[in-house]
Enzyme design. Structure first.
Site, PDB file in Angstrom:
ATOM      1  CE1 TYR A   1      -2.911  -3.168   0.484  1.00 17.99           C
ATOM      2  CE2 TYR A   1      -4.458  -1.460   1.114  1.00 17.99           C
ATOM      3  CZ  TYR A   1      -4.200  -2.752   0.722  1.00 17.99           C
ATOM      4  OH  TYR A   1      -5.237  -3.643   0.570  1.00 17.99           O
TER       5      TYR A   1
ATOM      6  CG  ASP B   1      -1.737 -19.617   3.039  1.00 18.40           C
ATOM      7  OD1 ASP B   1      -1.154 -19.422   4.120  1.00 18.40           O
ATOM      8  OD2 ASP B   1      -1.195 -20.220   2.088  1.00 18.40           O
TER       9      ASP B   1
END
Ligand code: ATP
Length: 363
Positions: A147, A227
């Site tokens: 970001y 994950d």
């Protein structure tokens, strides 16, 4: 002076309520922003009238709307206002996908060094959701990672995005999470990572978290791969207490966790820095339901509750939160996203009525 919600300073202020005026920069935003902001402002003002607090809202547009009138996506006057007031309440501002101007949200976080994104995910009473009694905190690093917005074309057909992880950024977000855990008596912090693949970047993040964790022996420290965390969260969210994450993983896990408590219409957020704080919902501008009186203002309202705690208005915050919870417990005037049939305005009116006629919650 980073204070996270629920800090001890605010509870002191609650014991001695006195008339005072708070200047707050308000960015209504676009999409559903103006609708949810109007609802929230009316509720906060009504709560303030009862507790002796007054609010001066300094309103500014941002993004495409601001560009049309000022030629700037974030007008200088808006920057100045946040700098002066140090507190802002912000509705969602649309970020164009795959082109156009850079994210306003990211730009504001960078400009004011709002390094901590604090997102409590907590079940509301009376609402039937996939899991009851959820009480999770997401602490997301807010300025680094992918970001940072560093992307470039290497050669036509090849693009590079830089993932920035620093020792300074990782250490201060870890410190924020552990400080919060200590202050609020939270039991566990999980650092979320993908250091098996991103050995250097996520490896550095983990090492910083480990070093900070050593100073907080009373808080259990664990590490989960991102994950696997998604799967673990869906199987058993109760195993988590505080999720400490880099920027991207925190963004994704926030949306996932919002589903546990009824969806994006509910989860609030605070962007905290050393000088300023901007309070905004986790959700975006939801163009699919904008302007239709369908949006749920709860997420922004609970963001305003965090803001009220931050500025020392705990009594006003409690008044809003109690009324909000009463409306959910009664379940008669809920918005469509949580199974109701009411509109944004009707929901806000129900919260206002609940403030006038509070009903004590059953133990
Ligand atoms: P961003 O990436 O800008 O955060 P997003 O991709 O998460 O945005 P949203 O704009 O938040 O997307 O919307 C996702 C879905 O959630 C949409 O279907 C939208 O209608 C719904 N939604 C979001 N906020 C609300 C709300 N306050 N009330 C009801 N539904 C909402």
């Amino acid at each position: 002076m980073v204070k996270s919600p629920g800090s001890s300073k605010s509870s002191k202020a609650a014991k001695t309520p006195k008339r005072r005026t708070h200047r707050i920069t308000l960015i209504p935003g676009d999409g559903i922003g103006p609708e949810v902001s109007a609802a929230v402002v009316s509720i906060v003002e009504a709560a303030g009238r009862a507790t002796g607090a007054a609010f001066e809202w300094h309103r500014y547009a941002a993004g495409a709307e601001a560009f049309e009138t000022t030629g700037e996506y974030i007008p200088k006057a808006l920057y100045d206002s946040i700098e002066e007031n140090r507190v802002a309440l912000k509705g969602p501002v649309t970020t164009p996908v795959g082109g156009g101007f850079a994210s306003i949200n990211v730009a504001l976080r960078q400009k004011f060094e709002l390094f901590a994104n604090f997102r409590p995910v907590k079940s509301l009473p009376g609402l039937k959701t996939i899991y009851p009694d959820i009480d999770l905190i997401i602490v997301r690093e807010n300025m680094e990672d992918l970001y940072a917005g560093l992307e470039h074309v290497v050669v036509p057909g090849v693009v590079q995005a830089l993932k920035i992880i620093t020792e300074k950024g990782s250490t201060r977000i870890a410190k924020f999470a552990f400080d919060y855990a200590r202050r609020q008596g939270r039991k566990k912090v999980h650092a979320i990572h993908k250091a098996n693949i991103m050995k250097l970047s996520d490896g550095l993040f983990l090492r910083c978290c480990q070093t900070v964790a050593e100073g907080f022996p009373e808080v259990e420290y664990r590490e989960h791969i991102v994950d696997n965390t998604c799967m673990q969260l869906v199987m058993n969210p109760y195993q988590y207490d505080i999720l400490l994450t880099e920027n991207l993983y925190g963004d994704i896990l926030s949306d996932l966790c919002s589903a546990f408590v009824g969806g994006l219409g509910l989860v609030p957020g605070a962007n905290l820095g050393t000088e300023c704080a901007i309070f905004e919902a986790v959700h975006g501008s939801a163009p699919d339901i904008a302007g239709k009186n369908l949006a749920n203002p709860t997420a922004l309202l609970q963001s305003a509750v965090l803001m009220l705690h931050h500025i020392g208005e705990s009594e006003t915050a409690a008044r809003v939160q109690d009324a909000l919870e009463q409306v959910y417990r009664e379940g008669r005037t809920l918005t469509r996203d949580v199974g109701g049939t009411s509109g944004t305005r009707e929901f806000a009116e129900a919260v206002l009525r609940a403030m006038e006629t509070p009903v004590k919650a059953q133990a």
